[in-house]
Each structure stands twice: as C-alpha cells, then as structure tokens.
Write an enzyme that holds these catalytic residues in place. Sequence first.
Site, PDB file in Angstrom:
ATOM      1  N   GLU A  83       0.833  -1.207   0.000  1.00 55.48           N
ATOM      2  CA  GLU A  83       0.000   0.000   0.000  1.00 55.48           C
ATOM      3  C   GLU A  83       0.866   1.255   0.000  1.00 55.48           C
ATOM      4  OE1 GLU A  83      -3.435   0.116  -0.255  1.00 55.48           O
ATOM      5  OE2 GLU A  83      -3.047  -1.989  -0.730  1.00 55.48           O
ATOM      6  N   TRP A 118       1.961   1.732  -3.518  1.00 50.20           N
ATOM      7  CA  TRP A 118       0.890   2.361  -4.299  1.00 50.20           C
ATOM      8  C   TRP A 118       0.946   3.882  -4.116  1.00 50.20           C
ATOM      9  CZ3 TRP A 118      -2.303   1.258  -8.107  1.00 50.20           C
ATOM     10  CH2 TRP A 118      -2.681  -0.067  -8.352  1.00 50.20           C
ATOM     11  N   TRP A 176     -21.861  11.438 -19.318  1.00 50.17           N
ATOM     12  CA  TRP A 176     -22.289  11.251 -17.943  1.00 50.17           C
ATOM     13  C   TRP A 176     -23.730  11.716 -17.771  1.00 50.17           C
ATOM     14  CZ3 TRP A 176     -18.735   8.419 -15.669  1.00 50.17           C
ATOM     15  CH2 TRP A 176     -17.389   8.572 -16.020  1.00 50.17           C
ATOM     16  N   ASN A 220     -10.728   2.008   3.311  1.00 54.38           N
ATOM     17  CA  ASN A 220     -10.291   1.971   1.916  1.00 54.38           C
ATOM     18  C   ASN A 220     -11.181   1.099   1.039  1.00 54.38           C
ATOM     19  OD1 ASN A 220      -8.286   2.736  -0.142  1.00 54.38           O
ATOM     20  ND2 ASN A 220      -7.868   0.544  -0.193  1.00 54.38           N
ATOM     21  N   TRP A 233     -16.624  11.069 -12.405  1.00 50.58           N
ATOM     22  CA  TRP A 233     -15.760  10.745 -11.269  1.00 50.58           C
ATOM     23  C   TRP A 233     -15.170  11.984 -10.612  1.00 50.58           C
ATOM     24  CZ3 TRP A 233     -10.618  12.231 -11.770  1.00 50.58           C
ATOM     25  CH2 TRP A 233     -10.182  12.518 -13.077  1.00 50.58           C
ATOM     26  N   TRP A 280      -9.676   7.360  -7.455  1.00 54.83           N
ATOM     27  CA  TRP A 280     -10.897   7.623  -8.211  1.00 54.83           C
ATOM     28  C   TRP A 280     -10.753   7.205  -9.668  1.00 54.83           C
ATOM     29  CZ3 TRP A 280     -15.853   8.601  -7.398  1.00 54.83           C
ATOM     30  CH2 TRP A 280     -16.241   8.920  -6.092  1.00 54.83           C
TER      31      TRP A 280
END
Length: 476
Positions: free
Chosen positions: A279, A282, A311, A346, A364, A387
Amino acid sequence: MSQHLVWFRHDLRLRDNPALSAACMDDEAEVVALWCITPEQWQQHNVSARQLNYQYDALVILQKDLEERGIPLIVIETPTYHTLETAFMQLCDKHNIDKVFYNYQYEVNERQRDQRIEALCHQHDIVCQGFTDSTLFSPGTVLTGQGKMYHVFTPFSRAVLKKLSSVELECSALPRKRSHPSAITSTTLPNFSTKEGRYDADRFPVGHDAALSRLRDFSKHHVAGYAEQRDLPAEDDTSRLSAALAIGLLSAKQCVKRIINDHPQVLEQAGGAATWLNELIWRDFYRHLLVAEPQLCRYKPFQTWTDHIKWQNNKQQFTAWCEGQTGYPIVDAGMRQLNQTGWMHNRLRMVCASFLVKDLLIDWRWGERYFSEQLIDGDLAANNGGWQWAASTGTDAAPYFRIFNPTRQGERFDPQGTFIRQWLPELAEVAEKNIHEPWIWADKQHKELDYPRPIVEHRQAREATLQAFEQARKHR
C-alpha cells in the site's frame, strides 16, 4: 554568519526531515523556519476543514519543538501562491536569508510555485536546495528498461522492492539545539482552524511523536493480520496513519524502515506486513505518476477516450450519494462515516466510488472533489489515483466492464452488517439476513423504514454504464 530558511510544507516533523536536517548541518548558521497560510489556494485545491484543523494542531506542536532547538517559526499569510512570491522575497530580504531549504512537492501548482521562487532567489543570490521527502525514491528514478515511467503498478512495485533490497533507506538526522539560536521571534500562529473542521483526536492523534508511536504499535502488534482484516470495515484493523502521512507527521521512509526492522522477511512479499508495504508503494506510484503525467493534477483522465463518456450527472442522485441516502446500505454507511469523521475505510472508498461512477453514471471528478472536501487524509495523488482506478479512467485501472455489485460487496465485507448498523441506526431492527436489502424485510413485515429504497436498480444501471463506456471507446 549564514542565515538559513527552512520552508515547511507537508512535512510537519523534526525527525527524518531532509530539508530541516540540511538547514541545520552548519552549526554556525542561524536557522529560521517558515510556514505559509494561503487560504484562497487551499479553497481552490478543495482542502478539507478537518485537514486544516489537523495541520494547525500539528503546527502548534512543531513551533514549540523548533523553538526548543533555537529555531523560530515565522508565518506568512497571503491569499495564493502568486501573491506569496512578493511576501517570500520580502521575508528573505528582511532577515538576510542566503540559503533556502525545502522538501519537494509534486503537484503542478506547487512545482510551478517553487520554480518561480527559485528563479527570484537566484536573482538575489540566494541558494535554494530541494530534497526528496514524500516518496521512497525520487520520481524519475524508478523507470522501465526503456527509461519511461511505469503505467502498470505490479512491475513498478517489483522495481521498488528490488531497490529496497539493494539500497538501505537512510533517514535524515534529528537536528540538535542550535549553537547560535536565532534572535528572530516566532510569529504568533494565526488560528486558521474552524468549528467545521473538528476531528477525533483519539483516532487521529496529532504530532510526530504520537504518529510515530502509532506506527510502532501497528507494526509490532497489528500488521501481521493486515492482509486478512484490511477489507473488513467493522474490524477497523487498518493503520489509520494516512492522515499523518498526508501532512507529513511521518515520512514514507520511516514507515518502511520500521516494517523492515520488525519484519525482516517483508521484502519477500509474504504476510500482512508485505501487504501494508504494498500500500505504501501504491502511494509512491501515484506520486511518481503526477510528475510523469502532470495533466492528472488538472482533473484530466489518463485514458483520454474516457473524456467522451456521456455522464448522466443527476444532481439529486449525487446529493443522495453525498448524504448516504442511496438505499444501498454499504454505500450509505461508508458515506456517513466519511461525513461524520473525515475518513473512510479503503474498501468502502472503492465501493462508494464505483457506485457513483458505474451505477449512477456521474462524472468521477464530482466524487473526487467531494472526497477531498471531506477527508482529513486528503492527498491529491492518492485521491485522484483511487478515483481514476475505480472509474476505469486511469493508468492500470479496473477494466470498465468490472462493476462492483454494491449489495454483494456488503455481503462479502460486512456479512453480519455490523458496520452498517453502526452508521445506519434506522436499520437496527432489520434481520441480519436482510441487512443488505432491508426493503425485503420491511415488505415482509409490513413496516415502513426511515430509509430509502434503492435510487437505481443495479442491473439496469450496469447495462447503461457499459453502453456509455462502449460508445466512448469508439473515440480511441
């Protein structure tokens, strides 16, 4: 006598602070610290009130720690980064600063700010020194065999692990009390905290010492079970260090060194410690991407074809999502946790993001901004990366046809509904077997729930989203 200025940003600590350590290396120099209040810039960047309160409380502690070492903390208050330039140079002139030290930030506005101020300093014969701080390795030093930035996480992670295996991370020295304390007086810290920004100090203890204590406790007593427990929001077995990392109460290097020290086999990628280390990698990955792909800072998708998605952007549905009133209990519980605490588990960040984009077909970027406005651990690189992963618009993102079923996600990760009941008290009477679809129970019991039915039907929403993405793909 040399006059050194160390400019604090998201690095509010004494230990392992390379800019502070370098500024203090010359025992004969006078050292002054700087913090900049830029309210209009914060507003433009959607910084949450909670994070600002958290920063303020950290600054109170930092100022005291610096003063004990003979280093005053001066505060500049100016609306934006552009207006900061004049105030910064006036400060340097007033105190005869000849060297400026700071740790790099990688967002576009911050990099441009630093470039402009470096140029001004150069014109006035002031030396500037920047340092890698918020990442394990400097962006641009973890590259493919072709010398390019990785766009897929797994090979990036392997490359980082290889470097960690061959190079020992070095933490910067803790500065000693100055031989020549500065005669400059610290600024009385303007209180930019607000009632709206209240946060739970027990969950998010402030100050470097408190964050370091939590890191040590997590590494020693909890990380072993992290791989099995991290996806279960009711267990609350995550480190909860993200807020401290976001404003720099801890460094990524401190976290990795602690994990390696307590779990020497971690680099062999086994167990909970390895999962947590992944993590942290990341986190580096998304920061490196900001430098390689600066358009990400400007709300642009990595996958440019996704800009052609049509959208629906239904404002009423967006409001229902924000307020935790979608009729999908696991989504609503996550959103209410966010709204009340400024933090979200998370797994639920992924579930809630997927629901907004893939069930409601809402852009988003609406969700990214809303999260940023609420999160105490708000961080552009991680928030944007997460996202875009959920929305299938980013690099190494979930395939657009992978769409979470919110009901199945609840059944899988909160099977007894423990977390759901914590945040949705109106479902307290619902039978355990129906907690993820409470309207079924309500209909059978002929009861009215103070809780909405689903605002969309998942199967139909999924089909509409697939069609929208497939139409957009024609522009590839």
